[in-house]
Design a protein around this motif. Structure first.
Motif, PDB file in Angstrom:
ATOM      1  N   THR A 456       0.833  -1.211   0.000  1.00 23.37           N
ATOM      2  CA  THR A 456       0.000   0.000   0.000  1.00 23.37           C
ATOM      3  C   THR A 456       0.866   1.259   0.000  1.00 23.37           C
ATOM      4  O   THR A 456       0.615   2.205  -0.754  1.00 23.37           O
ATOM      5  CB  THR A 456      -0.937   0.006   1.224  1.00 23.37           C
ATOM      6  OG1 THR A 456      -1.826  -1.126   1.159  1.00 23.37           O
ATOM      7  CG2 THR A 456      -1.766   1.279   1.272  1.00 23.37           C
ATOM      8  N   PHE A 460       1.269   3.834  -3.136  1.00 21.05           N
ATOM      9  CA  PHE A 460       0.907   5.227  -2.873  1.00 21.05           C
ATOM     10  C   PHE A 460       2.009   6.167  -3.387  1.00 21.05           C
ATOM     11  O   PHE A 460       1.727   7.228  -3.946  1.00 21.05           O
ATOM     12  CB  PHE A 460       0.687   5.424  -1.371  1.00 21.05           C
ATOM     13  CG  PHE A 460       0.125   6.767  -1.001  1.00 21.05           C
ATOM     14  CD1 PHE A 460      -1.235   7.013  -1.104  1.00 21.05           C
ATOM     15  CD2 PHE A 460       0.956   7.788  -0.542  1.00 21.05           C
ATOM     16  CE1 PHE A 460      -1.766   8.254  -0.755  1.00 21.05           C
ATOM     17  CE2 PHE A 460       0.445   9.030  -0.194  1.00 21.05           C
ATOM     18  CZ  PHE A 460      -0.925   9.262  -0.304  1.00 21.05           C
ATOM     19  N   TYR A 467      -4.399   4.673  -4.483  1.00 19.83           N
ATOM     20  CA  TYR A 467      -4.432   3.312  -3.951  1.00 19.83           C
ATOM     21  C   TYR A 467      -4.923   2.332  -5.019  1.00 19.83           C
ATOM     22  O   TYR A 467      -5.549   2.724  -6.001  1.00 19.83           O
ATOM     23  CB  TYR A 467      -5.360   3.243  -2.730  1.00 19.83           C
ATOM     24  CG  TYR A 467      -4.931   4.096  -1.570  1.00 19.83           C
ATOM     25  CD1 TYR A 467      -4.031   3.616  -0.632  1.00 19.83           C
ATOM     26  CD2 TYR A 467      -5.431   5.387  -1.410  1.00 19.83           C
ATOM     27  CE1 TYR A 467      -3.637   4.405   0.455  1.00 19.83           C
ATOM     28  CE2 TYR A 467      -5.037   6.186  -0.335  1.00 19.83           C
ATOM     29  CZ  TYR A 467      -4.133   5.681   0.595  1.00 19.83           C
ATOM     30  OH  TYR A 467      -3.749   6.449   1.651  1.00 19.83           O
ATOM     31  N   LYS A 492      -8.708   4.927   0.030  1.00 18.51           N
ATOM     32  CA  LYS A 492      -7.876   3.868   0.610  1.00 18.51           C
ATOM     33  C   LYS A 492      -8.617   2.533   0.541  1.00 18.51           C
ATOM     34  O   LYS A 492      -9.850   2.474   0.542  1.00 18.51           O
ATOM     35  CB  LYS A 492      -7.527   4.206   2.052  1.00 18.51           C
ATOM     36  CG  LYS A 492      -8.764   4.262   2.956  1.00 18.51           C
ATOM     37  CD  LYS A 492      -8.426   4.755   4.343  1.00 18.51           C
ATOM     38  CE  LYS A 492      -9.701   4.813   5.209  1.00 18.51           C
ATOM     39  NZ  LYS A 492      -9.448   5.388   6.526  1.00 18.51           N
TER      40      LYS A 492
END
Length: 783
Positions: A456, A460, A467, A492
């Motif tokens: 993640t 990013f 995301y 997210k």
């Protein structure tokens, strides 16, 4: 045209028979020539053999391979069928010579079969070698030549020819007799395998060696005479020996083979495994097993993932222990108690929702939740500790209190979103023990989750602060599969990048095992976010770590669930973790996700957002959701005299002599333990005696009396009755905290009575009220 039709009508029967024969000829050959079961074979990502499982009929028969090495192809054609590319499936001249020699001798001295005919014979399995059968083979061979290419026919032969014993096919033979792929064989080795199928029941390695050697050398001589090899190659080849006995096939990923064979029985599988890494991890596990087994700890498992591709690079399902200790059990996907390994998810969740900042003080005091009484591993308490340190030190009590504050159902929702498949019951089934190992999970799911968190942050940074929708996807074992991370989105997936980054910053500070304690002072040391876990009863020890590029997960314990003293994550699993990380390339640390962060002033002492009363502050980057956290509740403004010895007010001191001071004040129970670890903590000054308007607080014990010797009576069942402790407080509505021999036993409010059943001997009773006032009493329990 009419003449042709008339001709056919007159000979209708003949043409009908011819048509039937043509149809029969067309369909005489089965669509699938070979139906025998094959071995399950797995290779590394670079096509190195890492494991094979024998076929259901007990034969080492690898799956069909369309590719044939050039050397073996040359040898087999020169030995068996020089005119293979010229005949239609049979060789009339060879058949005539064989027939003549056999009739003259009265026995079968030689065969005239082509490779195509041999393929047919192999496919018909066990048919008697009669002239009628030879005729059938000839017919079927011509049909095969019409249906398949010459290359396919050669592939049929090389995959199904017998090579002695229970070895079938070139691929299996090359590994069994030379311990390597057929593509890596020398001319002498290729020639050896080319002559073996000619008489596999008579000639095979370890028996009739001279016959095998002579056959091989005659073939090599023929290759020399035809200028296929030069004299130097020939001389070197005939100098090579022949194999004495079969080699065992490589089994460096036996549990992975076991896992894949359930879904891909009898298939050839190219996996994502790095053969070199797998081999070295095997050695590490073997070494640690030798040490751990001395403490009757017999099992361990290791999983290594590539964060960016989500490929499995190493898969060690168990130690090389004995069958008695379940050596064949694949631990990686088996549910085990999680211990503390879920704590980082709670920390990340509380950051993500804005329930706290990274270094917010959390209570670390004796606590009781109904009948549940969690304790820290070392049985001590800090009173108050930054949440980041509570995580890095894996303190149990702060974690349980954080879970209670955050909400059990809320946290359970996050865990379900991680797709932990062994989390089968509802939140209430696990209760607050969920954070300390009350639930079960497995090494596969946990490593997958840690990899998703790392990925993640990576994505990013790579996508201009966006995301992927499918970040929490399953890792892959298949080299042919490419993991789909889903679509790019602004929202997210579960945790925001900043919350994950701050969690990893805390996990980077976890105390490393012996030998790695001073890692920060060495430039070559890897920065690793890692966490250990130890289940109740010392049954499971965990260690999972991640860098920007790799996740390593380790479980240690006994497959049968037997607990052992010393079976602790940092002592047994962590050393394996760091040895495996030493095998992996160096990774730089994660990029800070500034777009998800905000710079604010925090109170240095409390870790909260700075309030007007906080004078010692510092600017730090926190997650954006942290902006809604409450300001520091522990700094209060008080009025003291010039010497700061007492609190005062206008009733007892001139206004010009009153100082206004910010004071760091913890609740009494937190302060009671905090001051033992923080000697510079200054409790709130008392009011000066001449000041009015402030009620003097007092406490007095009702029972027991000072230095009493107490006998506890027993009931009719022989069970001792409880002892009722009582105290009077000038402010009954205050909360009082009770301790026996420095051990917290509970708190009271309004009615200050508490029942205990102390052991025989001397005891110290301590009561602390919420203002920090303390009273002690000593008593003794006698028989």
């Amino acid at each position: 045209m009419n003449k042709i039709i008339g001709y056919i009508k007159k000979r209708k029967l003949r043409f009908s028979i011819l048509a039937i024969l043509l149809v029969a000829y067309y369909f005489c050959l089965p669509k699938q020539l070979f139906k025998s079961p094959t071995s399950t074979v797995i290779t590394s990502s670079t096509n190195e053999l890492i494991g094979a499982k024998i076929a259901a009929d007990g034969q080492w028969r690898f799956p069909h391979n369309d590719s044939i090495p050039k050397k073996f192809k040359t040898c087999i054609l020169q030995f068996e069928d020089e005119y293979f590319y010229k005949h239609p499936g049979f060789n009339p001249i060879s058949i005539f010579k064989a027939l003549k020699d056999n009739l003259t001798s009265g026995t079968v001295k030689r065969g005239g079969s082509t490779l195509t005919q041999q393929v047919i014979r192999l496919s018909r399995q066990g048919k008697p070698r009669t002239y009628l059968e030879k005729l059938k083979e000839l017919i079927l061979a011509t049909r095969l030549e019409l249906r398949d290419s010459k290359e396919n026919i050669l592939a049929y032969y090389s995959s199904n020819a017998p090579f002695g014993g229970n070895v079938v096919g070139l691929d299996a033979a090359s590994w069994r007799y030379f311990n390597r792929s057929a593509y890596n064989l020398s001319w002498a080795e290729s020639a050896t395998l080319a002559v073996l199928p000619n008489a596999p029941s008579l000639i095979y390695p370890g028996k009739n060696e001279n016959k095998l050697l002579n056959k091989r050398n005659r073939l090599l001589k023929k290759l020399l005479e035809k200028n296929i090899i030069d004299s130097l190659t020939y001389n070197l080849s005939i100098a090579e020996g022949i194999p004495q006995k079969p080699y065992p096939l490589p089994q460096i990923a036996s549990h992975l083979l076991q896992k894949l064979s359930k879904s891909y029985e009898g298939e050839f599988i190219k996996t994502t495994i790095d053969a070199s890494l797998q081999t070295h991890v095997n050695k590490i596990v073997k070494h640690h097993h030798a040490v751990l087994s001395q403490n009757q700890i017999h099992n361990a498992a290791v999983l290594v993932l590539d964060v960016k591709t989500r490929q499995v690079l190493a898969y060690v399902g168990n130690t090389p222990t004995s069958k008695k200790h379940q050596k064949h059990v694949d631990i990686i996907d088996k549910p085990r108690s999680t211990g503390s390994i879920l704590k980082p998810f709670l920390y990340a969740a509380m950051l993500d929702t804005g329930d706290m900042l990274p270094h917010t003080l959390v209570a670390d005091v004796p606590s009781q939740f109904g009948s549940y009484n969690p304790e820290n591993f070392n049985k001590t308490y800090d009173g108050a500790i930054p949440a980041s340190k509570a995580l890095s030190r894996s303190l149990n009590v702060p974690s349980v209190r954080m879970l209670q504050e955050f909400g059990l159902d809320r946290f359970y929702h996050y865990l379900k979103a991680l797709q932990l498949k062994d989390l089968k019951y509802n939140a209430n089934h696990y209760g607050l023990s969920l954070i300390l190992g009350g639930a079960e999970s497995n090494l596969w799911d946990l490593c997958k989750s840690y990899a998703a968190l790392a990925s993640t942050i990576n994505h990013f940074s790579e996508t201009s602060s966006e995301y992927y929708s499918n970040e929490f996807c399953e890792p892959t074992l298949m080299a042919s599969e490419i993991v789909d991370f889903g679509n790019i989105q602004s929202e997210k997936t579960l945790f925001d990048a900043a919350s994950i980054y701050l969690t990893f910053e805390s996990l980077k500070k976890v105390n490393r095992p012996e030998g790695n304690e001073n890692w920060e002072f060495f430039d070559s040391s890897k920065q690793i976010a890692w966490k250990t876990g130890t289940s109740f009863g010392f049954r499971d020890a965990w260690a999972i770590g991640t860098t920007k590029d790799y996740v390593v997960g380790v479980w240690v314990g006994n497959a049968d669930g037997e607990g052992r003293p010393g079976l602790v994550g940092v002592q047994t699993a962590a050393p394996i973790l760091f040895e495996v990380f030493d095998l992996l390339p160096q990774s730089c640390w994660f990029n800070k996700p500034f777009d998800e962060m905000q710079k604010i002033n925090i109170c240095k002492q409390s870790g909260h957002r700075a309030s007007p009363n906080c004078h010692d502050t510092e600017p730090v980057f926190v997650q954006q959701s942290g902006l809604k956290t409450k300001p520091c509740p522990y700094h209060v403004l008080i009025h003291v005299d010039k010497n700061e010895s007492y609190q005062v007010n206008a009733s007892c001191e001139k206004l010009s002599n009153i100082k206004h001071k910010s004071w760091f004040v913890l609740p009494p129970l937190m302060a009671y333990y905090y001051k033992t670890k923080n000697p510079f903590y200054k409790p709130l000054p008392k009011f000066r005696n001449d000041c009015l308007g402030e009620q003097v607080i007092s406490m007095e014990f009702i029972y027991p009396k000072e230095n009493n010797s107490i006998f506890l009576p027993k009931d009719f069942d022989g069970i001792s009755n409880d002892m009722i402790l009582k105290i009077a407080h000038s402010k009954p509505e205050s909360t009082l905290f009770w301790y026996i021999n420095e051990t917290y036993i509970g708190n009271t409010k309004d009615i200050h009575e508490i029942a205990i059943l102390p052991k025989q001997g001397k005891h110290t009773l301590t009561v602390v009220d919420e203002f920090g006032n303390e009273a002690k009493r000593y008593f003794e329990i006698t028989k």
